[in-house]
Design a protein around this motif. Structure first.
Motif, mmCIF file in Angstrom:
data_model
loop_
_atom_site.group_PDB
_atom_site.id
_atom_site.type_symbol
_atom_site.label_atom_id
_atom_site.label_comp_id
_atom_site.label_asym_id
_atom_site.label_seq_id
_atom_site.Cartn_x
_atom_site.Cartn_y
_atom_site.Cartn_z
ATOM 1 N N ASP A 53 -1.325 -10.214 22.505
ATOM 2 C CA ASP A 53 -1.931 -8.887 22.632
ATOM 3 C C ASP A 53 -1.085 -7.987 23.526
ATOM 4 O O ASP A 53 -0.925 -6.791 23.242
ATOM 5 N N ASP A 54 -0.519 -8.552 24.598
ATOM 6 C CA ASP A 54 0.316 -7.755 25.497
ATOM 7 C C ASP A 54 1.569 -7.253 24.783
ATOM 8 O O ASP A 54 1.975 -6.096 24.961
ATOM 9 N N LEU A 55 2.186 -8.109 23.979
ATOM 10 C CA LEU A 55 3.385 -7.688 23.249
ATOM 11 C C LEU A 55 3.055 -6.595 22.237
ATOM 12 O O LEU A 55 3.833 -5.652 22.041
ATOM 13 N N ARG A 56 1.905 -6.709 21.600
ATOM 14 C CA ARG A 56 1.501 -5.659 20.662
ATOM 15 C C ARG A 56 1.230 -4.346 21.391
ATOM 16 O O ARG A 56 1.537 -3.269 20.879
ATOM 17 N N GLU A 57 0.633 -4.442 22.597
ATOM 18 C CA GLU A 57 0.415 -3.245 23.387
ATOM 19 C C GLU A 57 1.738 -2.585 23.760
ATOM 20 O O GLU A 57 1.826 -1.359 23.862
ATOM 21 N N LEU A 58 2.774 -3.393 23.955
ATOM 22 C CA LEU A 58 4.095 -2.870 24.288
ATOM 23 C C LEU A 58 4.825 -2.310 23.072
ATOM 24 O O LEU A 58 5.903 -1.726 23.205
ATOM 25 N N GLY A 59 4.253 -2.496 21.893
ATOM 26 C CA GLY A 59 4.838 -1.912 20.688
ATOM 27 C C GLY A 59 5.491 -2.879 19.730
ATOM 28 O O GLY A 59 6.002 -2.458 18.683
ATOM 29 N N LEU A 60 5.490 -4.176 20.041
ATOM 30 C CA LEU A 60 6.102 -5.147 19.139
ATOM 31 C C LEU A 60 5.174 -5.394 17.949
ATOM 32 O O LEU A 60 3.995 -5.707 18.122
ATOM 33 N N VAL A 61 5.710 -5.243 16.755
ATOM 34 C CA VAL A 61 4.926 -5.467 15.536
ATOM 35 C C VAL A 61 4.983 -6.955 15.190
ATOM 36 O O VAL A 61 6.023 -7.467 14.766
ATOM 37 N N ILE A 62 3.879 -7.657 15.392
ATOM 38 C CA ILE A 62 3.799 -9.098 15.142
ATOM 39 C C ILE A 62 2.969 -9.327 13.892
ATOM 40 O O ILE A 62 1.821 -8.882 13.807
ATOM 41 N N GLU A 63 3.560 -9.991 12.925
ATOM 42 C CA GLU A 63 2.852 -10.283 11.680
ATOM 43 C C GLU A 63 2.198 -11.663 11.745
ATOM 44 O O GLU A 63 2.760 -12.597 12.334
ATOM 45 N N THR A 64 1.039 -11.771 11.152
ATOM 46 C CA THR A 64 0.333 -13.044 11.030
ATOM 47 C C THR A 64 0.364 -13.460 9.568
ATOM 48 O O THR A 64 -0.102 -12.719 8.700
ATOM 49 N N VAL A 65 0.919 -14.611 9.296
ATOM 50 C CA VAL A 65 1.124 -15.077 7.918
ATOM 51 C C VAL A 65 0.473 -16.443 7.759
ATOM 52 O O VAL A 65 0.639 -17.331 8.607
ATOM 53 N N GLU A 66 -0.265 -16.605 6.675
ATOM 54 C CA GLU A 66 -0.905 -17.890 6.384
ATOM 55 C C GLU A 66 -0.182 -18.546 5.208
ATOM 56 O O GLU A 66 -0.011 -17.934 4.143
ATOM 57 N N ASN A 67 0.274 -19.807 5.389
ATOM 58 C CA ASN A 67 0.999 -20.485 4.320
ATOM 59 C C ASN A 67 0.039 -21.149 3.340
ATOM 60 O O ASN A 67 -1.189 -21.038 3.470
ATOM 61 N N LEU A 68 0.583 -21.834 2.348
ATOM 62 C CA LEU A 68 -0.244 -22.438 1.310
ATOM 63 C C LEU A 68 -1.180 -23.513 1.849
ATOM 64 O O LEU A 68 -2.236 -23.790 1.262
ATOM 65 N N ASP A 69 -0.807 -24.131 2.964
ATOM 66 C CA ASP A 69 -1.638 -25.172 3.562
ATOM 67 C C ASP A 69 -2.708 -24.607 4.484
ATOM 68 O O ASP A 69 -3.474 -25.371 5.088
ATOM 69 N N GLY A 70 -2.756 -23.296 4.610
ATOM 70 C CA GLY A 70 -3.755 -22.675 5.470
ATOM 71 C C GLY A 70 -3.337 -22.566 6.920
ATOM 72 O O GLY A 70 -4.128 -22.106 7.752
ATOM 73 N N GLU A 71 -2.098 -22.975 7.259
ATOM 74 C CA GLU A 71 -1.629 -22.890 8.634
ATOM 75 C C GLU A 71 -1.144 -21.477 8.921
ATOM 76 O O GLU A 71 -0.454 -20.862 8.109
ATOM 77 N N VAL A 72 -1.511 -20.954 10.078
ATOM 78 C CA VAL A 72 -1.165 -19.589 10.451
ATOM 79 C C VAL A 72 0.131 -19.586 11.241
ATOM 80 O O VAL A 72 0.324 -20.409 12.149
ATOM 81 N N GLY A 73 1.032 -18.672 10.883
ATOM 82 C CA GLY A 73 2.293 -18.529 11.586
ATOM 83 C C GLY A 73 2.517 -17.096 12.023
ATOM 84 O O GLY A 73 1.847 -16.170 11.547
ATOM 85 N N TYR A 74 3.463 -16.882 12.939
ATOM 86 C CA TYR A 74 3.704 -15.574 13.520
ATOM 87 C C TYR A 74 5.205 -15.285 13.513
ATOM 88 O O TYR A 74 6.036 -16.177 13.728
ATOM 89 N N LEU A 75 5.536 -14.008 13.279
ATOM 90 C CA LEU A 75 6.922 -13.565 13.393
ATOM 91 C C LEU A 75 6.955 -12.069 13.606
ATOM 92 O O LEU A 75 5.979 -11.358 13.303
ATOM 93 N N ALA A 76 8.071 -11.572 14.130
ATOM 94 C CA ALA A 76 8.283 -10.137 14.339
ATOM 95 C C ALA A 76 9.559 -9.760 13.605
ATOM 96 O O ALA A 76 10.664 -10.083 14.063
ATOM 97 N N ARG A 77 9.435 -9.131 12.449
ATOM 98 C CA ARG A 77 10.608 -8.789 11.645
ATOM 99 C C ARG A 77 11.402 -7.689 12.351
ATOM 100 O O ARG A 77 10.836 -6.716 12.848
ATOM 101 N N ARG A 78 12.718 -7.829 12.341
ATOM 102 C CA ARG A 78 13.559 -6.865 13.032
ATOM 103 C C ARG A 78 13.466 -5.475 12.404
ATOM 104 O O ARG A 78 13.494 -4.465 13.110
ATOM 105 N N ASP A 79 13.350 -5.416 11.067
ATOM 106 C CA ASP A 79 13.295 -4.103 10.437
ATOM 107 C C ASP A 79 11.994 -3.368 10.749
ATOM 108 O O ASP A 79 11.924 -2.147 10.648
ATOM 109 N N SER A 80 10.947 -4.121 11.146
ATOM 110 C CA SER A 80 9.680 -3.484 11.512
ATOM 111 C C SER A 80 9.660 -3.083 12.975
ATOM 112 O O SER A 80 8.740 -2.389 13.412
ATOM 113 N N ASN A 81 10.643 -3.527 13.741
ATOM 114 C CA ASN A 81 10.662 -3.254 15.174
ATOM 115 C C ASN A 81 11.917 -2.504 15.596
ATOM 116 O O ASN A 81 12.366 -2.610 16.726
#
Length: 317
Positions: A53-81
């Motif tokens: 939440d703090d990183l998002r408040e600072l402006g970092l765009v963090i994506e939440t992605v769910e894979n086929l197994d239902g596991e949640v992962g996180y990444l911040a794409r450079r082109d979005s930031n």
């Protein structure tokens, strides 16, 4: 402690920006040393959620992605930031500074300062001072309502909310379940436009009538979010900006200047009273109540009845 947290946030940001695929919580815990030192899984989860939440408040765009197994992962794409090169002429810099000064008077002062810092990093000239005075204007947007900040964040994050709301003609508040769309300021008052789940329709809520805390609900939106222009038109209508007829108001001389500014005609009645003809639309009754004994509705009869009902509700407490 502050240095340790800053280092932890930096390491988390580097992990999220450096990965080409979403990283699970487990992988992030193994990659950030401070997370390995967490006493328990619960302690790590709380720390991670706060950091995210703090990183998002600072402006970092963090994506939440769910894979086929239902596991949640996180990444911040450079082109979005990454901001493109920004060039501002004198007029644009002045407008930017004016907007920033507005929010220096409100709860978004930190966000306004952070935005300017990011613009400087993206190319805003160092010799341009956005806070420099640009004339006699001293813009202010008052934000006194405690509900503003949680609702602003809920609109940004698309999170449904629950709050108690007291209508102008009601003695007691009632619970409302709302999908928040946008906040708009009209005549010095803040309004929330959104989808009222209980009524299955769009509604507008005045923030000063939210007496308690705003609670978030984790479920997603069920109704489509309209274009921001449509939201502004909705707020304008509910706030009394859309008028389809006229009303005659008797107003005490020397008072009610906002009403006088909207009047299409003013006639002196004598004995310290004037007669005003003003546009009549949704929300005018609630506005007239604010002028108390200085304003008396002459016609139409339904507007007079609405104002009397609201005054009686206020008198009952």
């Amino acid at each position: 402690m502050a240095i340790a947290k800053a280092e932890r946030l930096m390491n988390l940001a580097l992990c999220l920006l450096g990965t080409r695929r979403p990283l699970s919580k487990r992988e992030l815990r193994e990659s950030v040393e401070a997370y390995l030192e967490a006493a328990s899984d619960d302690s790590f989860n709380r720390m991670f959620e706060r950091d995210k939440d703090d990183l998002r408040e600072l402006g970092l765009v963090i994506e939440t992605v769910e894979n086929l197994d239902g596991e949640v992962g996180y990444l911040a794409r450079r082109d979005s930031n990454r901001l493109p090169p920004i060039t501002l002429d004198a007029e644009e810099a002045a407008a930017l500074g004016l907007a920033a000064k507005v929010w220096q008077q409100a709860r978004l002062a930190g966000a306004a300062s952070g935005a300017l810092q990011k613009l400087r990093a993206a190319g805003l000239p160092e010799d341009v001072d956005p806070y420099e005075a640009h004339g006699a204007l001293e813009p202010r947007i008052p934000v006194h309502e405690a509900a503003f900040e949680p609702l602003m964040l809920a609109c940004r994050d698309r999170r449904p909310v629950v709050f108690d709301y007291r209508k102008a003609n009601a003695a007691h508040p009632e619970t409302r379940h709302v999908e928040p769309w946008a906040l708009e300021c009209w005549r010095g008052h803040w309004y929330l436009a959104g989808w009222d789940r209980d009524r299955g329709a769009e509604r507008v809520f005045r923030l000063s009538r939210i007496p308690g805390k705003v609670r978030s609900r984790g479920t997603g939106f069920t109704a489509p979010v309209p274009d921001v222009v449509t939201v502004r038109e909705t707020v304008a209508g509910w706030a009394g900006e859309t008028a389809d007829r006229s009303a005659l108001i008797r107003l005490r001389a020397g008072s009610g200047y906002p009403l006088r500014a909207k009047a299409t005609s003013v006639r002196e009645l004598g004995d310290g009273w004037d007669e005003l003809e003003i546009p009549y639309g949704h929300g005018l009754d609630a506005w007239l109540v604010e002028f108390g004994p200085d304003a008396v509705v002459l016609e139409p009869a339904e507007l007079r009845a609405d104002v009397v009902d609201r005054l009686r509700a206020v008198a009952k407490g």
